[in-house]
Design an enzyme around this catalytic site. Structure first.
Site, PDB file in Angstrom:
ATOM      1  CD  GLN A   1      -2.662   1.675   0.068  1.00  0.00           C
ATOM      2  OE1 GLN A   1      -3.041   0.304  -0.399  1.00  0.00           O
ATOM      3  NE2 GLN A   1      -3.015   2.563  -0.509  1.00  0.00           N
ATOM      4  CD  GLU A   2       2.681   3.800   3.673  1.00  0.00           C
ATOM      5  OE1 GLU A   2       3.124   5.125   3.202  1.00  0.00           O
ATOM      6  OE2 GLU A   2       1.977   4.406   4.984  1.00  0.00           O
ATOM      7  CB  SER A   3       6.205   1.785  -1.810  1.00  0.00           C
ATOM      8  OG  SER A   3       6.878  -0.010  -1.458  1.00  0.00           O
TER       9      SER A   3
ATOM     10  CE1 TYR B   1      -0.991   3.464   4.502  1.00  0.00           C
ATOM     11  CE2 TYR B   1      -1.803   2.658   6.025  1.00  0.00           C
ATOM     12  CZ  TYR B   1      -0.809   3.060   5.829  1.00  0.00           C
ATOM     13  OH  TYR B   1       0.284   2.513   5.897  1.00  0.00           O
TER      14      TYR B   1
END
Length: 729
Positions: free
Chosen positions: A586-588, A693
């Site tokens: 999810q982050e990168s 998120y």
């Protein structure tokens, strides 16, 4: 459906990094002593056509994910076996590993005569021999081998690599003429343009075949100054600009191209984006008049409605869309309802009725139903909420709202004391939307061994790594190279074959996504594979649906880079490795160089100041912090994720929310959001970004669990096979 990151990821003309990837394996040509006649004798051996079944049986393909050191002994044993495809593969892979370590002599021994036994990769065997000879300083032998590849395999992609490495002008001319889509040809052209920029035909090759490579826009800018270009060449330039989001420049180029519906639309849209409103209106109107039935016309009518200065003036355009373009009718009806609500309530009600009946399978109908269901649930009228939500999964199964509606039907049924119906609806959600966050919530509610917000941190699920999936497009040669992990040559081969970049088939787009992942372009690869769900034509949707039923599709969509580092640091921090993987995705999207506007860096998007704060606590020298290093980034990121868990009593919902929104915001929410039901807590998070998120991270976690853990994979398959129905209110 799960929606993907819509990041525009562009990487154009070969720079230093691309050159290293392109020419990473240098080539050569065969032994001089053997006659061409002998070498060209027709062979009876026909390479076996690869399938997922035959791939799974190959002991060599199973070793590709291991390091050269780990697999060396096993390959040595396999190369001593009886003549077989896997013996040939073992020799080739072992030789490739030796060449990477510059051990040319033993590599040549393995490669000797292999071109005869391994016809599928014969020219690549010769190129490997050439590479080994060059390492030994035998430039003449290497050159002979390259020449032989060109002579004996003139139409194969390997010949383009040989032509590039021979590096004589006449050979380069041949590469440009015969292999314009080969990345090494682009490198030849780039060097020629550096010497003499005024070569429009070479620039056109790059515009057509290398439009998605880093540095193309300056090439296009120079090409666009040429006044002698033909309409079809202007279309190539316009498309290249469009693909690089240079919409104003694209509009100018398309204006000189042949007038097609797409070209008309892109001229108008480019003008609109560039603020030239009046000119855009004229072009949209010309499109509507010239091509009244084209699909682009429906979009043009919506743009004209959007640009109307007086709201009621949009109605004629919207009515045309509703009557002629059913795929856009839902969107048009919503806009019509908004206008009519201030002018004619009765007409607005009729438009709404039309939306929910005739166009009930539109996304807009689903959104309206969900909005009403939420209103009823907020008023604690769970029966009405159920009634409003129940049609969504059936009428709109591809909607992002479908799994959400199915799950909440179950929750509302439970609140009404209808426990059997609730169970049935939870099972329906798992069966029909196995990829969804809400499927995980349904499974957790049913008591399956999938973890919940309070237990998932400590779980350590078994993970079974997978082999690479068999590509769905491309030649047998390409597939063999890809499955052997020969990523440079596989990419060069694929780019040569992939002539349909602008309008790829579902199979081609999936295969290209696999190649992006193999190259380490994880953002681009995941994005390409994910966006297949957005294909529009019935045939493409059918192809996507068939592909999406294969576990290999979802495993490509949820890949597992950096597994060793994740497992190492997850174990040290006592974190569920799949939760860590889910957060990284999810982050990168597994991009080690990812950097946010706030400066968060790397796989787990760690802020430099946060790393400096953590470093003394783990006895790490602050001067040695490298957040683009995967191991270091995961080390710092898992420490912080452990820290957020400790702050909230190992509640992963709060820990993940805090990772995104910060502990200060979570502390503010705790006193005011519903605590009794974690699902209602998630729905009530006031920051949309954090709400999404949380759902995305745990949706990622669920997908990694169901795809890589045999126990849960089997359970999900069982539910899918049973096809439970969604209960009616």
């Amino acid at each position: 459906m799960l929606k993907k990151l819509q990041t525009k990821h562009i990487s154009l003309i070969a720079g230093a990094g691309l050159c290293a990837f392109l020419a990473g394996a240098i080539v050569s040509a065969p032994e001089i002593g053997k006659s061409v006649g002998q070498w060209l004798k027709p062979r009876k051996i026909q390479p076996e056509q690869l399938s997922e079944e035959s791939k799974a049986k190959s002991p060599v393909f199973a070793l590709v994910s291991q390091s050269p050191q780990e697999r060396a002994a096993k390959l040595e044993a396999l190369k001593e076996g009886a003549k077989s495809a896997d013996r040939n593969r073992a020799r080739y892979l072992l030789a490739s590993d030796l060449i990477e370590r510059k051990q040319a002599k033993p590599a040549l021994e393995l490669l000797k005569g292999l071109e005869k036994d391994y016809p599928l990769l014969a020219p690549y065997v010769l190129l490997k021999q050439a590479q080994a000879e060059e390492l030994l300083g035998e430039e003449g032998k290497a050159s002979d081998l390259r020449q032989k590849v060109v002579k004996e395999y003139p139409k194969q992609a390997a010949a383009a690599k040989a032509l590039y490495l021979i590096a004589l002008p006449e050979y380069q001319d041949k590469a440009i003429a015969e292999f314009p889509s080969h990345p090494l040809t682009w490198e030849i052209i780039r060097k020629r343009l550096q010497e003499n920029p005024n070569q429009p035909q070479l620039q056109l090759v790059l515009a057509k075949y290398a439009y998605d490579q880093l540095g193309i826009v300056p090439v296009l800018d120079q090409l666009a100054n040429n006044s002698t270009l033909k309409p079809e060449e202007w279309e190539i330039i316009g498309t290249a600009y469009w693909e690089n989001s240079e919409f104003g420049k694209a509009a100018t180029a398309y204006g000189k191209a042949t007038r097609t519906p797409q070209n008309y639309y892109r001229v108008a849209r480019g003008l609109q984006v560039g603020g030239q409103r009046a000119e855009a209106v004229v072009m949209y109107q010309q499109l509507v008049k010239t091509f009244p039935d084209a699909k682009e016309t429906g979009t043009a009518l919506m743009r004209l409605a959007e640009m109307a200065t007086v709201r009621k003036d949009a109605l004629p355009y919207l009515n045309q869309v509703i009557s002629k373009f059913p795929d856009k009718a839902g969107t048009a009806l919503v806009e019509k309802i908004k206008i009519l609500q201030t002018q004619d309530q009765k007409a607005a009600s009729e438009a709404l009725k039309l939306l929910l009946t005739k166009y009930g399978n539109s996304e807009e109908a689903a959104e309206y139903r969900w909005k009403m269901a939420q209103q009823k649930a907020k008023a604690k009228d769970y029966k009405a909420a159920w009634q409003w939500a129940e049609p969504i999964p059936k009428n709109n199964p591809n909607s992002i709202l479908a799994p959400r509606a199915g799950f909440w039907v179950a929750k509302w049924a439970s609140k009404l004391g209808k426990n059997q119906e609730a169970k049935q609806a939870f099972e329906y959600t798992i069966s029909n939307f196995p990829y969804s966050y809400y499927s995980w919530r349904a499974a957790a509610t049913l008591g399956l061994n999938v973890g919940n917000f309070n237990t998932v941190r400590k779980m350590n699920p078994q993970v079974v790594p997978i082999q690479r999936p068999l590509p769905t497009a491309g030649s047998e040669t390409f597939k063999e190279l890809y499955l052997l992990g020969q990523d440079r040559d596989a990419w060069l081969q694929w780019q040569t074959e992939f002539q349909n970049k602008m309008q790829p088939t579902v199979a081609e787009e999936f295969t290209d996504g696999l190649m992006q992942l193999a190259k380490g372009e994880n953002i681009k690869g995941i994005d390409q594979i994910s966006k297949l769900e957005d294909r529009e034509t019935p045939q493409e949707q059918a192809e996507y649906q068939a592909l999406s039923k294969q576990i290999t599709y979802w495993q490509a969509r949820y890949p597992f880079p950096y597994l060793k580092e994740i497992e190492t640091w997850s174990e040290k921090r006592q974190l569920n490795p799949l939760l860590v993987t889910a957060l990284i995705r999810q982050e990168s999207r597994f991009e080690t160089k990812a950097r946010s506007t706030a400066g968060a860096t790397g796989l787990m998007q760690v802020l430099p100041n946060t790393a400096k704060w953590i470093a003394p606590q783990i006895q790490f020298d602050t001067k040695k912090i490298d957040l683009q290093n995967p191991n270091d980034n995961i080390m710092f990121g898992t420490w912080y994720l452990d820290h957020t868990h400790q702050q909230y009593g190992n509640n992963s919902l709060l820990a993940i929310a805090s990772y995104n929104a910060g502990p200060g915001n979570v502390s503010k929410w705790l006193p005011i959001l519903p605590k009794e039901d974690p699902d209602e807590f998630v729905e009530s998070i006031p920051f949309d970004e954090t709400k999404n998120y949380v759902r995305q991270v745990f949706g990622n976690y669920w997908n990694y669990l169901r795809l890589y853990n045999p126990e849960i994979s089997q359970i999900v398959s069982k539910y899918s096979a049973e096809h439970p129905e969604l209960p009616l209110q």
